[in-house]
Write a protein that holds these residues in place. Structure first.
Motif, PDB file in Angstrom:
ATOM      1  N   TRP A   1     -11.599  -3.792  -1.815  1.00  0.00           N
ATOM      2  CA  TRP A   1     -11.969  -3.709  -0.406  1.00  0.00           C
ATOM      3  C   TRP A   1     -13.393  -3.171  -0.318  1.00  0.00           C
ATOM      4  O   TRP A   1     -13.722  -2.163  -0.946  1.00  0.00           O
ATOM      5  CB  TRP A   1     -11.011  -2.807   0.352  1.00  0.00           C
TER       6      TRP A   1
ATOM      7  N   TYR B   1      -4.789   1.612  -1.362  1.00  0.00           N
ATOM      8  CA  TYR B   1      -4.530   0.203  -1.655  1.00  0.00           C
ATOM      9  C   TYR B   1      -3.023  -0.035  -1.730  1.00  0.00           C
ATOM     10  O   TYR B   1      -2.252   0.846  -2.118  1.00  0.00           O
ATOM     11  CB  TYR B   1      -5.149  -0.184  -2.994  1.00  0.00           C
TER      12      TYR B   1
ATOM     13  N   CYS C   1     -11.814  -7.839   2.223  1.00  0.00           N
ATOM     14  CA  CYS C   1     -10.934  -7.831   1.061  1.00  0.00           C
ATOM     15  C   CYS C   1     -11.333  -9.009   0.182  1.00  0.00           C
ATOM     16  O   CYS C   1     -11.334 -10.168   0.628  1.00  0.00           O
ATOM     17  CB  CYS C   1      -9.470  -7.957   1.482  1.00  0.00           C
TER      18      CYS C   1
ATOM     19  N   HIS D   1      -2.200  -8.152   0.368  1.00  0.00           N
ATOM     20  CA  HIS D   1      -2.912  -6.973  -0.111  1.00  0.00           C
ATOM     21  C   HIS D   1      -3.290  -6.120   1.105  1.00  0.00           C
ATOM     22  O   HIS D   1      -3.816  -6.647   2.103  1.00  0.00           O
ATOM     23  CB  HIS D   1      -4.155  -7.379  -0.896  1.00  0.00           C
TER      24      HIS D   1
END
Length: 428
Positions: free
Chosen positions: A89, A104, A128, A111
């Motif tokens: 990220w 995370y 992301c 995700h």
């Protein structure tokens, strides 16, 4: 001599010709080498261009979403990238490391990034990125911070306890502040209320209502409203008593006696009037539609005395019955509704309400870590408000050291009851 000179000349020409041939060969090799170098450079150039084009095509922006967060809000962002590896990220070009502040997560091809507490440093482009067989896939978020004021829920107006007759409609109303708008839930006797044609909940701006149509005796109980957002929560409780409608048929008592009629007037005007004026005497009850009819033909002194004794016994029995009813109304105290755990941000206002019952009214005592709380505690930041069936502890400008276990204790001559709630103070 001439032949010698000629030989020399021819030899010189031969050498010159060889030099020319050597120069031509060298030039040709140079040209070939130059051409080969150009060809190699062209191949390299084409390879670089092809790689650039391949890389350009590989960076695919799968989505772009605009979103607004409030300061202090816990936010979870989700990006769907099937088959991704080396996921990261990136905020405004800087990679965010997996930590308590930026957690995370992964579930299948989803995700996630959970921001523990949003602030102005989280504004900007949040992306992301994940490597796949197709190249680098990007899911992008354009994040802005809301400029609106944020606050935990608080009651401007709490619902009021009510006593109604069976068949009447009931309306509980409360007004709650808070930003963002809190989620509100209604409960009866600490159980969630199922909405039906009989029970209806509604909202108008920051006013929340619970309507009970055609109330029945079974609707009697404690009604609690809870409001919460991610800054905190508050609750308030009100009681409802639905009184049954009991219609008793009118009673007619006809007394016939024999004896001396001379006592009829004095007895009727004194003893009977006295007895009939008291509702405790069951034989002399009145209703709006009829009066007890009493007829006397004659009465002797003996029968008169006997009847007077009967009146006294009936009146005493009635008084004893009333006293027994009063005894039945007495009950030990009971805590009806108190949350088990509350989390609130430092500097906010905490409102902790608890409904209770008990007859006679129990004595109310609040404790913090075993120490009795008074309204003079902590420079007057602590306030205790108690009504007929509701007690509320209010802590103004909550501080870090206000956290801990808070206990409510109730007691009357028939027993005691207590409950404890854990208060957690969060840093702003």
């Amino acid at each position: 001599m001439y032949s010698q000179v000629r030989g020399v000349t021819e030899s010189h020409k031969t050498v010159q010709k060889e030099d020319e041939l050597l120069l031509a060969s060298s030039q040709k090799k140079s040209v070939v080498a130059t051409e080969e170098k150009s060809a190699v450079q062209e191949v390299i150039k084409k390879s670089v261009v092809t790689e650039d084009v391949r890389q350009l095509k590989a960076e695919i922006t799968a989505s772009s979403t605009k979103m607004t967060m409030s300061e202090g809000q816990k936010v979870t962002l989700k990006a769907n990238i099937p088959g991704a590896s080396e996921v990261k990220w990136v905020l405004n070009g800087m990679e965010l490391r997996n930590s308590d502040d930026y957690r995370y997560g992964v579930s299948g091809s989803d995700h996630t990034l959970t921001i523990k507490k949003a602030s102005n440093k989280d504004e900007g482009i949040l992306t992301c990125e994940g490597k796949t067989d197709e190249g680098i896939i990007k899911c992008q978020y354009v994040v802005t911070l809301s400029k609106e004021r944020s606050s935990e829920p608080a009651f401007i107006m709490q619902p009021k306890s009510q006593n109604v007759n069976e068949g009447q409609d009931v309306l509980f109303t409360c007004e709650v502040s808070g930003e963002p708008s809190p989620e509100v839930e209604w409960l009866k006797n600490n159980q969630p209320i199922a909405v039906s044609s009989h029970l209806k909940v509604s909202r108008s701006k920051n006013v929340y209502s619970l309507e009970i149509r055609n109330a029945a005796v079974s609707d009697t109980g404690k009604y609690t409203v809870k409001a919460k957002n991610y800054h905190g929560q508050c609750s308030a409780t009100a009681s409802l008593t639905v009184l049954p409608l009991v219609e008793e048929p009118p009673k007619e008592v006809v007394l016939k006696t024999s004896g001396d009629a001379s006592m009829h007037e004095s007895f009727s005007s004194q003893s009977f009037q006295m007895a009939s004026s008291k509702q405790e005497a069951s034989f002399s009850s009145f209703s709006s539609s009829s009066m007890t009819e009493m007829k006397f033909e004659s009465m002797s002194a003996k029968s008169m005395s006997s009847m007077k004794e009967s009146f006294v016994e009936m009146s005493s029995s009635s008084i004893m019955g009333k006293s027994s009813m009063a005894q039945l109304e007495r009950a030990p105290p009971k805590i009806e509704a108190l949350p088990s755990d509350i989390s609130i941000e430092e500097g906010k206002v905490l409102t902790l309400s608890c409904a209770f019952s008990g007859e006679p009214a129990p004595e109310i005592t609040w404790y913090c870590s075993g120490r009795k709380i008074t309204s003079q505690d902590q420079q007057g930041r602590f306030h205790i408000e108690t009504s007929e069936d509701l007690t509320t502890l209010i802590i103004m400008d909550v501080q870090k050291n206000d956290g801990g276990l808070y206990t409510l204790n109730l007691g009357n001559e028939f027993g005691t009851d207590s409950a404890t709630v854990n208060i957690n103070i969060r840093s702003p």
